[in-house]
Design a protein around this motif. Structure first.
Motif, PDB file in Angstrom:
ATOM      1  N   ARG A  45      -3.014  -9.841   3.135  1.00  0.00           N
ATOM      2  CA  ARG A  45      -1.852 -10.446   3.797  1.00  0.00           C
ATOM      3  C   ARG A  45      -0.644 -10.472   2.870  1.00  0.00           C
ATOM      4  N   ALA A  46      -0.868 -10.769   1.605  1.00  0.00           N
ATOM      5  CA  ALA A  46       0.234 -10.834   0.650  1.00  0.00           C
ATOM      6  C   ALA A  46       0.913  -9.472   0.487  1.00  0.00           C
ATOM      7  N   LEU A  47       0.126  -8.414   0.488  1.00  0.00           N
ATOM      8  CA  LEU A  47       0.690  -7.069   0.331  1.00  0.00           C
ATOM      9  C   LEU A  47       1.424  -6.626   1.593  1.00  0.00           C
ATOM     10  N   LEU A  48       0.858  -6.928   2.768  1.00  0.00           N
ATOM     11  CA  LEU A  48       1.472  -6.505   4.022  1.00  0.00           C
ATOM     12  C   LEU A  48       2.747  -7.278   4.342  1.00  0.00           C
ATOM     13  N   SER A  49       2.986  -8.388   3.633  1.00  0.00           N
ATOM     14  CA  SER A  49       4.189  -9.187   3.882  1.00  0.00           C
ATOM     15  C   SER A  49       5.434  -8.593   3.241  1.00  0.00           C
ATOM     16  N   ALA A  50       5.270  -7.541   2.451  1.00  0.00           N
ATOM     17  CA  ALA A  50       6.379  -7.032   1.635  1.00  0.00           C
ATOM     18  C   ALA A  50       7.590  -6.617   2.452  1.00  0.00           C
ATOM     19  N   ALA A  51       7.390  -6.018   3.639  1.00  0.00           N
ATOM     20  CA  ALA A  51       8.507  -5.483   4.419  1.00  0.00           C
ATOM     21  C   ALA A  51       9.296  -6.559   5.152  1.00  0.00           C
ATOM     22  N   LEU A  52       8.673  -7.707   5.480  1.00  0.00           N
ATOM     23  CA  LEU A  52       9.353  -8.736   6.275  1.00  0.00           C
ATOM     24  C   LEU A  52       9.711  -9.955   5.428  1.00  0.00           C
ATOM     25  N   GLN A  53       8.735 -10.767   5.150  1.00  0.00           N
ATOM     26  CA  GLN A  53       8.949 -11.949   4.315  1.00  0.00           C
ATOM     27  C   GLN A  53       8.004 -11.863   3.128  1.00  0.00           C
ATOM     28  N   ALA A  70       5.426   1.252  -0.270  1.00  0.00           N
ATOM     29  CA  ALA A  70       4.226   1.605  -1.034  1.00  0.00           C
ATOM     30  C   ALA A  70       3.170   0.517  -0.923  1.00  0.00           C
ATOM     31  N   LEU A  71       3.600  -0.746  -0.940  1.00  0.00           N
ATOM     32  CA  LEU A  71       2.639  -1.849  -0.862  1.00  0.00           C
ATOM     33  C   LEU A  71       1.878  -1.820   0.468  1.00  0.00           C
ATOM     34  N   GLU A  72       2.552  -1.393   1.536  1.00  0.00           N
ATOM     35  CA  GLU A  72       1.887  -1.341   2.836  1.00  0.00           C
ATOM     36  C   GLU A  72       0.774  -0.294   2.859  1.00  0.00           C
ATOM     37  N   THR A  73       0.885   0.720   2.019  1.00  0.00           N
ATOM     38  CA  THR A  73      -0.149   1.771   1.981  1.00  0.00           C
ATOM     39  C   THR A  73      -1.338   1.374   1.125  1.00  0.00           C
ATOM     40  N   TRP A  74      -1.218   0.285   0.377  1.00  0.00           N
ATOM     41  CA  TRP A  74      -2.297  -0.116  -0.523  1.00  0.00           C
ATOM     42  C   TRP A  74      -3.536  -0.591   0.227  1.00  0.00           C
ATOM     43  N   ASN A  75      -3.412  -0.762   1.547  1.00  0.00           N
ATOM     44  CA  ASN A  75      -4.590  -1.118   2.339  1.00  0.00           C
ATOM     45  C   ASN A  75      -5.656  -0.024   2.244  1.00  0.00           C
ATOM     46  N   GLU A  76      -5.206   1.212   1.901  1.00  0.00           N
ATOM     47  CA  GLU A  76      -6.119   2.342   1.762  1.00  0.00           C
ATOM     48  C   GLU A  76      -6.602   2.510   0.322  1.00  0.00           C
ATOM     49  N   GLY A  77      -6.128   1.666  -0.565  1.00  0.00           N
ATOM     50  CA  GLY A  77      -6.517   1.754  -1.978  1.00  0.00           C
ATOM     51  C   GLY A  77      -5.329   1.437  -2.859  1.00  0.00           C
ATOM     52  N   ILE A  78      -5.542   0.623  -3.879  1.00  0.00           N
ATOM     53  CA  ILE A  78      -4.460   0.205  -4.773  1.00  0.00           C
ATOM     54  C   ILE A  78      -4.486   1.085  -6.022  1.00  0.00           C
ATOM     55  N   PRO A  79      -3.358   1.725  -6.382  1.00  0.00           N
ATOM     56  CA  PRO A  79      -3.334   2.570  -7.585  1.00  0.00           C
ATOM     57  C   PRO A  79      -3.584   1.749  -8.839  1.00  0.00           C
ATOM     58  N   ASP A  80      -4.045   2.430  -9.897  1.00  0.00           N
ATOM     59  CA  ASP A  80      -4.453   1.709 -11.110  1.00  0.00           C
ATOM     60  C   ASP A  80      -3.360   0.820 -11.688  1.00  0.00           C
ATOM     61  N   MET A  81      -2.095   1.308 -11.674  1.00  0.00           N
ATOM     62  CA  MET A  81      -1.017   0.486 -12.205  1.00  0.00           C
ATOM     63  C   MET A  81      -0.774  -0.746 -11.321  1.00  0.00           C
TER      64      MET A  81
END
Length: 294
Positions: A45-53, A70-81
């Motif tokens: 939820r915290a990552l998907l909130s990036a575009a709105l609030q 980019a944060l919205e795509t992390w649902n498919e995997g978070i890059p190492d950084m």
């Protein structure tokens, strides 16, 4: 929570980590949440909130250069950084939501970085490449010619700025000229090919890095990084011009291939780390008085 328990968690999430052919790692949201000791649903939820609030976590990630898209795509995997940034947030920046486990994980990653850790547990090795013919190393012009070029450049800059050359820039030129002459005279006296450089000088002249004067990767932290995590590279100090003042700095035997390789590794790790200041603080580096590291 102990390091042994952290190691057990790492073993449990191993199957949720991937490393591509270029050595770049990814971890699932669930694996990242396990490492940070938070609920994976909360992290999602915290990552998907990036575009709105944007949540506090999303705001922190955006400030570090990650885009909301980019944060919205992390649902498919978070890059190492991104994994490193999330764990660091819950270790130090989440206020009352900070987690002791996240601090332990962050401490475990500080030395080698998340990417190297992922590569290690997945058994990734860099693909073999055909050896390429090394280009001949260009030789620098004589010191007299370099000083002459420097003088002409200063004169041109002064003319272009109407005599209002930035004092800091002017002092940098003077420092360079003074240290260039000192190095030239030392070689004449000792008749050796030794090259003793400060780590910032090495990073800029040998590796082509731009070491900033401020920010997360500023030059003061680079010198402290080498002295903290690579003390075996040497402890020699010399007095050199820094901002027009003679100051003691740490210098390293860059003519020694082993030292040059160690410095290169240290510099690359420093710039690859998302927050070297936090790593140094955790290692207790700021408890000691440091010297200038130009």
């Amino acid at each position: 929570m102990s390091q042994i328990e952290v190691a057990q968690i790492i073993e449990q999430i191993k199957q949720e980590i991937t490393v591509d052919s270029n050595g770049q790692g990814k971890a699932s949201i669930r694996a990242t949440a396990r490492l940070a000791d938070v609920q994976d649903s909360s992290l999602r939820r915290a990552l998907l909130s990036a575009a709105l609030q944007p949540s506090a976590l999303a705001q922190s990630l955006i400030q570090q250069g990650f885009s909301p898209a980019a944060l919205e795509t992390w649902n498919e995997g978070i890059p190492d950084m991104g994994v490193a940034a999330v764990i660091e947030y819950y270790a130090f920046d989440a206020g009352r939501h900070c987690k002791q486990q996240a601090r332990l994980v962050c401490k475990a990653f500080n030395r080698i970085g998340v990417r190297a850790w992922m590569q290690d547990i997945m058994g990734w090795t860099k693909p073999a490449t055909q050896p390429q013919k090394q280009p001949s190393t260009p030789t620098l012009p004589p010191v007299e010619q370099r000083l002459h070029t420097l003088v002409l450049a200063m004169k041109t800059l002064a003319e272009l700025t109407g005599g209002r050359l930035n004092p800091y820039t002017e002092q940098q030129f003077k420092d360079y000229a003074g240290n260039l002459l000192a190095e030239h005279n030392r070689k004449l006296l000792t008749a050796t090919e030794e090259r003793w450089l400060g780590v910032v000088n090495f990073a800029e002249s040998e590796l082509g890095k731009k070491v900033p004067l401020s920010g997360a990767h500023y030059r003061g932290h680079l010198g402290t990084w080498v002295r903290t995590f690579y003390p075996q590279l040497g402890s020699r100090q010399e007095t050199r011009l820094v901002n027009g003042v003679q100051q003691p700095i740490y210098v390293y035997a860059c003519h020694d291939p082993a030292v040059a390789a160690g410095l290169t590794k240290a510099v690359e790790e420093f710039f690859a780390h998302p927050s070297p200041g936090a790593a140094l603080k955790l290692a207790g580096a700021f408890a000691r008085k440091s010297l200038v590291t130009a």
